[in-house]
Scaffold this motif. Structure first.
Motif, PDB file in Angstrom:
ATOM      1  N   GLU A  60       0.853  -1.188   0.000  1.00  0.00           N
ATOM      2  CA  GLU A  60       0.000   0.000   0.000  1.00  0.00           C
ATOM      3  C   GLU A  60       0.891   1.241   0.000  1.00  0.00           C
ATOM      4  O   GLU A  60       1.781   1.367   0.838  1.00  0.00           O
ATOM      5  N   ALA A  61       0.640   2.154  -0.934  1.00  0.00           N
ATOM      6  CA  ALA A  61       1.476   3.345  -1.051  1.00  0.00           C
ATOM      7  C   ALA A  61       1.339   4.274   0.148  1.00  0.00           C
ATOM      8  O   ALA A  61       2.305   4.930   0.547  1.00  0.00           O
ATOM      9  N   ARG A  62       0.149   4.334   0.715  1.00  0.00           N
ATOM     10  CA  ARG A  62      -0.109   5.234   1.842  1.00  0.00           C
ATOM     11  C   ARG A  62      -0.599   4.390   3.012  1.00  0.00           C
ATOM     12  O   ARG A  62      -0.079   3.304   3.254  1.00  0.00           O
ATOM     13  N   GLU A  63      -1.570   4.892   3.758  1.00  0.00           N
ATOM     14  CA  GLU A  63      -2.169   4.101   4.817  1.00  0.00           C
ATOM     15  C   GLU A  63      -3.159   3.101   4.220  1.00  0.00           C
ATOM     16  O   GLU A  63      -3.630   3.250   3.091  1.00  0.00           O
ATOM     17  N   LEU A  64      -3.488   2.100   5.002  1.00  0.00           N
ATOM     18  CA  LEU A  64      -4.441   1.077   4.599  1.00  0.00           C
ATOM     19  C   LEU A  64      -5.709   1.699   4.036  1.00  0.00           C
ATOM     20  O   LEU A  64      -6.300   2.595   4.649  1.00  0.00           O
ATOM     21  N   CYS A  65      -6.132   1.242   2.860  1.00  0.00           N
ATOM     22  CA  CYS A  65      -7.432   1.588   2.279  1.00  0.00           C
ATOM     23  C   CYS A  65      -7.657   3.100   2.202  1.00  0.00           C
ATOM     24  O   CYS A  65      -8.738   3.599   2.475  1.00  0.00           O
ATOM     25  N   SER A  66      -6.623   3.832   1.809  1.00  0.00           N
ATOM     26  CA  SER A  66      -6.734   5.293   1.781  1.00  0.00           C
ATOM     27  C   SER A  66      -7.091   5.830   0.402  1.00  0.00           C
ATOM     28  O   SER A  66      -7.171   7.042   0.213  1.00  0.00           O
ATOM     29  N   GLY A  67      -7.323   4.934  -0.565  1.00  0.00           N
ATOM     30  CA  GLY A  67      -7.699   5.361  -1.901  1.00  0.00           C
ATOM     31  C   GLY A  67      -9.201   5.404  -2.080  1.00  0.00           C
ATOM     32  O   GLY A  67      -9.955   5.771  -1.169  1.00  0.00           O
ATOM     33  N   ALA A  68      -9.680   5.005  -3.265  1.00  0.00           N
ATOM     34  CA  ALA A  68     -11.088   5.170  -3.627  1.00  0.00           C
ATOM     35  C   ALA A  68     -12.039   4.447  -2.672  1.00  0.00           C
ATOM     36  O   ALA A  68     -13.119   4.960  -2.364  1.00  0.00           O
ATOM     37  N   THR A  69     -11.661   3.258  -2.184  1.00  0.00           N
ATOM     38  CA  THR A  69     -12.551   2.521  -1.292  1.00  0.00           C
ATOM     39  C   THR A  69     -12.829   3.300  -0.017  1.00  0.00           C
ATOM     40  O   THR A  69     -13.933   3.239   0.530  1.00  0.00           O
ATOM     41  N   GLY A  70     -11.850   4.051   0.469  1.00  0.00           N
ATOM     42  CA  GLY A  70     -12.033   4.843   1.670  1.00  0.00           C
ATOM     43  C   GLY A  70     -12.602   6.219   1.405  1.00  0.00           C
ATOM     44  O   GLY A  70     -12.665   7.054   2.320  1.00  0.00           O
ATOM     45  N   ARG A  71     -13.055   6.469   0.163  1.00  0.00           N
ATOM     46  CA  ARG A  71     -13.486   7.820  -0.213  1.00  0.00           C
ATOM     47  C   ARG A  71     -14.782   7.834  -1.016  1.00  0.00           C
ATOM     48  O   ARG A  71     -15.182   8.874  -1.527  1.00  0.00           O
ATOM     49  N   ASN A  72     -15.451   6.705  -1.133  1.00  0.00           N
ATOM     50  CA  ASN A  72     -16.608   6.630  -2.028  1.00  0.00           C
ATOM     51  C   ASN A  72     -17.920   6.870  -1.287  1.00  0.00           C
ATOM     52  O   ASN A  72     -17.939   7.371  -0.170  1.00  0.00           O
ATOM     53  N   GLY A  73     -19.026   6.494  -1.922  1.00  0.00           N
ATOM     54  CA  GLY A  73     -20.338   6.743  -1.337  1.00  0.00           C
ATOM     55  C   GLY A  73     -20.799   5.698  -0.355  1.00  0.00           C
ATOM     56  O   GLY A  73     -21.745   5.928   0.401  1.00  0.00           O
ATOM     57  N   GLY A  74     -20.187   4.516  -0.379  1.00  0.00           N
ATOM     58  CA  GLY A  74     -20.516   3.497   0.604  1.00  0.00           C
ATOM     59  C   GLY A  74     -21.753   2.672   0.303  1.00  0.00           C
ATOM     60  O   GLY A  74     -22.265   1.997   1.186  1.00  0.00           O
ATOM     61  N   HIS A  75     -22.246   2.724  -0.949  1.00  0.00           N
ATOM     62  CA  HIS A  75     -23.362   1.830  -1.280  1.00  0.00           C
ATOM     63  C   HIS A  75     -23.080   1.093  -2.585  1.00  0.00           C
ATOM     64  O   HIS A  75     -22.245   1.505  -3.389  1.00  0.00           O
ATOM     65  N   CYS A  76     -23.773  -0.012  -2.765  1.00  0.00           N
ATOM     66  CA  CYS A  76     -23.578  -0.911  -3.900  1.00  0.00           C
ATOM     67  C   CYS A  76     -24.900  -1.067  -4.634  1.00  0.00           C
ATOM     68  O   CYS A  76     -25.885  -1.531  -4.057  1.00  0.00           O
ATOM     69  N   LYS A  77     -24.937  -0.661  -5.891  1.00  0.00           N
ATOM     70  CA  LYS A  77     -26.156  -0.732  -6.701  1.00  0.00           C
ATOM     71  C   LYS A  77     -25.784  -0.481  -8.153  1.00  0.00           C
ATOM     72  O   LYS A  77     -24.643  -0.128  -8.465  1.00  0.00           O
ATOM     73  N   VAL A  78     -26.746  -0.621  -9.032  1.00  0.00           N
ATOM     74  CA  VAL A  78     -26.631  -0.128 -10.405  1.00  0.00           C
ATOM     75  C   VAL A  78     -27.829   0.766 -10.664  1.00  0.00           C
ATOM     76  O   VAL A  78     -28.980   0.394 -10.395  1.00  0.00           O
ATOM     77  N   LYS A  79     -27.592   1.972 -11.159  1.00  0.00           N
ATOM     78  CA  LYS A  79     -28.671   2.917 -11.420  1.00  0.00           C
ATOM     79  C   LYS A  79     -29.538   2.445 -12.589  1.00  0.00           C
ATOM     80  O   LYS A  79     -29.031   1.853 -13.549  1.00  0.00           O
ATOM     81  N   VAL A  80     -30.825   2.741 -12.501  1.00  0.00           N
ATOM     82  CA  VAL A  80     -31.722   2.460 -13.624  1.00  0.00           C
ATOM     83  C   VAL A  80     -31.242   3.135 -14.905  1.00  0.00           C
ATOM     84  O   VAL A  80     -31.282   2.530 -15.977  1.00  0.00           O
ATOM     85  N   PRO A  81     -30.745   4.395 -14.874  1.00  0.00           N
ATOM     86  CA  PRO A  81     -30.218   4.977 -16.111  1.00  0.00           C
ATOM     87  C   PRO A  81     -29.062   4.185 -16.713  1.00  0.00           C
ATOM     88  O   PRO A  81     -28.876   4.201 -17.933  1.00  0.00           O
ATOM     89  N   THR A  82     -28.297   3.491 -15.878  1.00  0.00           N
ATOM     90  CA  THR A  82     -27.225   2.636 -16.408  1.00  0.00           C
ATOM     91  C   THR A  82     -27.815   1.452 -17.161  1.00  0.00           C
ATOM     92  O   THR A  82     -27.361   1.107 -18.254  1.00  0.00           O
ATOM     93  N   PHE A  83     -28.820   0.813 -16.567  1.00  0.00           N
ATOM     94  CA  PHE A  83     -29.501  -0.266 -17.291  1.00  0.00           C
ATOM     95  C   PHE A  83     -30.114   0.250 -18.587  1.00  0.00           C
ATOM     96  O   PHE A  83     -30.012  -0.383 -19.642  1.00  0.00           O
ATOM     97  N   ALA A  84     -30.752   1.403 -18.509  1.00  0.00           N
ATOM     98  CA  ALA A  84     -31.456   1.951 -19.668  1.00  0.00           C
ATOM     99  C   ALA A  84     -30.497   2.339 -20.783  1.00  0.00           C
ATOM    100  O   ALA A  84     -30.855   2.270 -21.966  1.00  0.00           O
TER     101      ALA A  84
END
Length: 454
Positions: free
Chosen positions: A67-91
């Motif tokens: 790890e270049a920095r501290e543990l999990c300090s990249g995108a995983t530690g900075r995102n929205g914290g939910h898992c889904k696919v938007k309907v506009p993505t399906f559409a």
């Protein structure tokens, strides 16, 4: 441009406000001389790949995670914290070459949600995991009509993705979602959790279960990876070099910093997220996550109510979109957006949510995260093109939480079986157009050039 590597001193994210004891951990004072598998990156992609490598292997390989920095300090530690696919993505689904369909994508994401739940329960992770529904809300009338037409056509055709999605019309959208100005909405399955706690606690379990097989090294940026004549790789870091028989790049937006052929293929972009806290919890509690489409002039925000009543909300890209250098091909998450941009989050809940007008909700934190986008909008998974003993999972286009877990299992299987994408992915339901290849790189660079000419 400087080499694409994580920068020191990133902005302070809410998810990183409770550092784990492993945040700056090193299993050994010095790097080992050799290992079977080196994994570069300690976010969701790196740690779940290690989990699948070690978890079901009677003779686990010797694994080093850098790890270049501290543990999990990249995108995983900075995102929205939910898992889904938007309907506009399906559409708007446009697959690459191959046979995987929009319905395959829906099944895949549902599997990710179930897989996350299974790991949380089996490993007893305290990461505030919730199975939920999520709203996709339209404030623009034209977009409402477009999505409803595609939804109706898809449902009539028997598309799987419509079976777990509900439509809310203009009569009830505002009342049900609590969003001021809501025109229409869709709901679909989702889950939410504290990503940093998921990753850090899972790593702690792995270190306890495999003390002789797993070596974790923070504050150790990999600066280059070179091939040796025997097919192994030399991993060069700020603290020295070591030899790995096999390498996994779980480097998402930073991939081109180590694999030059991904220049203009996985491009780092900056995004903005915030944490908002009411003076006291609001009742009834917001139980769904949200994607709020404010129309073509503003775009979409994402929102995740936390169990303690606070809110994580990100987006606001329309505020800085015209200043392209501030976000495109920019991997500096130490530099905040200008104060006039961050002010967007002040009073956000009071403006947009019914029942929050007197909440006294205040802005707690605003931070920057780095995402990796690709020309076709899909990740690159499999063997690094042209290299036998290196694999990758990167370029998640801001949707990593809904993609990574099963991809990580696929890559771990490829590493264990010395296999390629086509030999493994289909059996796990990974969409076939996610496989990386020299042909896909060539097409991607052509597409990127076409975009630049416009």
């Amino acid at each position: 441009m400087d080499q694409v590597l994580p920068v020191p001193n990133p902005t302070k994210a809410y998810w990183l406000s409770e550092p784990h004891e492993l945040a700056r951990f090193r299993s050994t004072p010095d790097l080992p001389a050799t290992c079977d598998v080196a994994i570069i990156g300690s976010g969701m992609a790196g740690i779940t790949t290690a989990y699948h490598l070690l978890h079901s292997n009677k003779q686990p390989p010797n694994v080093v995670i850098l790890e270049a920095r501290e543990l999990c300090s990249g995108a995983t530690g900075r995102n929205g914290g939910h898992c889904k696919v938007k309907v506009p993505t399906f559409a708007g689904f446009t697959p690459g070459p191959g046979s995987s369909t929009v319905d395959d994508m829906a099944v895949y994401v549902h599997g990710i949600i179930n897989g996350l739940k299974q790991i949380v329960e089996e490993e007893e992770l305290d990461c505030e995991f919730e199975l939920r529904r999520s709203f996709d809300i339209q404030l623009d009338d034209d977009e409402s009509k477009r999505l409803k037409r595609i939804y109706d056509e898809s449902a009539k055709a028997g598309s799987t993705w419509t079976r777990t999605v509900d439509y809310i019309d203009e009569r009830f959208a505002g009342q049900i979602t609590s969003i001021n100005g809501a025109n229409t909405a869709f709901t679909g399955p989702a889950c939410s959790f504290w990503p940093y706690k998921f990753v850090s606690q899972l790593l702690a379990r792995l270190l306890a279960q495999h003390p002789r097989s797993l070596n974790f090294q923070t504050m150790t940026p990999a600066t280059s990876v070179t091939l040796s004549e025997d097919g192994s790789s030399a991993i060069h870091t700020s603290r020295g070099s070591f030899k790995a028989e096999k390498v996994v790049f779980a480097t998402n937006p930073y991939t081109s910093g180590l694999i030059s052929q991904f220049n203009d293929i996985i491009t780092p972009i900056r995004g903005m997220t915030s944490h908002i806290v009411p003076k006291q919890p609001i009742h009834p509690h917001l139980s769904n996550t949200y994607n709020i489409d404010f129309g073509p002039e503003k775009g979409t925000d994402y929102l995740n109510p936390r169990p303690d009543g606070s809110i994580v909300v990100g987006g606001g890209k329309w505020l800085y979109n015209s200043d392209r250098p501030s976000w495109f091909n920019n991997f500096d998450d130490s530099m905040p957006f200008p104060p006039q941009t961050e002010e967007y989050w002040e009073g956000y809940m009071q403006r947009n949510f019914r029942g929050w007008e007197e909440s006294g909700a205040e802005l707690d934190k605003v931070w920057v995260g780095i995402m990796g986008i690709t020309p076709d909008g899909w990740p690159h998974v499999g063997r690094v093109p042209g290299v036998k003993n290196q694999w990758m999972l990167a370029g998640f286009n801001g949707g990593g939480m809904s993609m990574i877990l099963t991809v990580a299992k696929a890559v771990a299987t490829m590493v264990k079986e010395d296999a390629g994408f086509d030999e493994v992915a289909g059996g796990l339901g990974v969409p076939d157009f996610w496989g990386t290849s020299e042909e896909r790189l060539r097409v991607g660079k052509d597409e990127d050039l076409m975009v630049k000419r416009k």
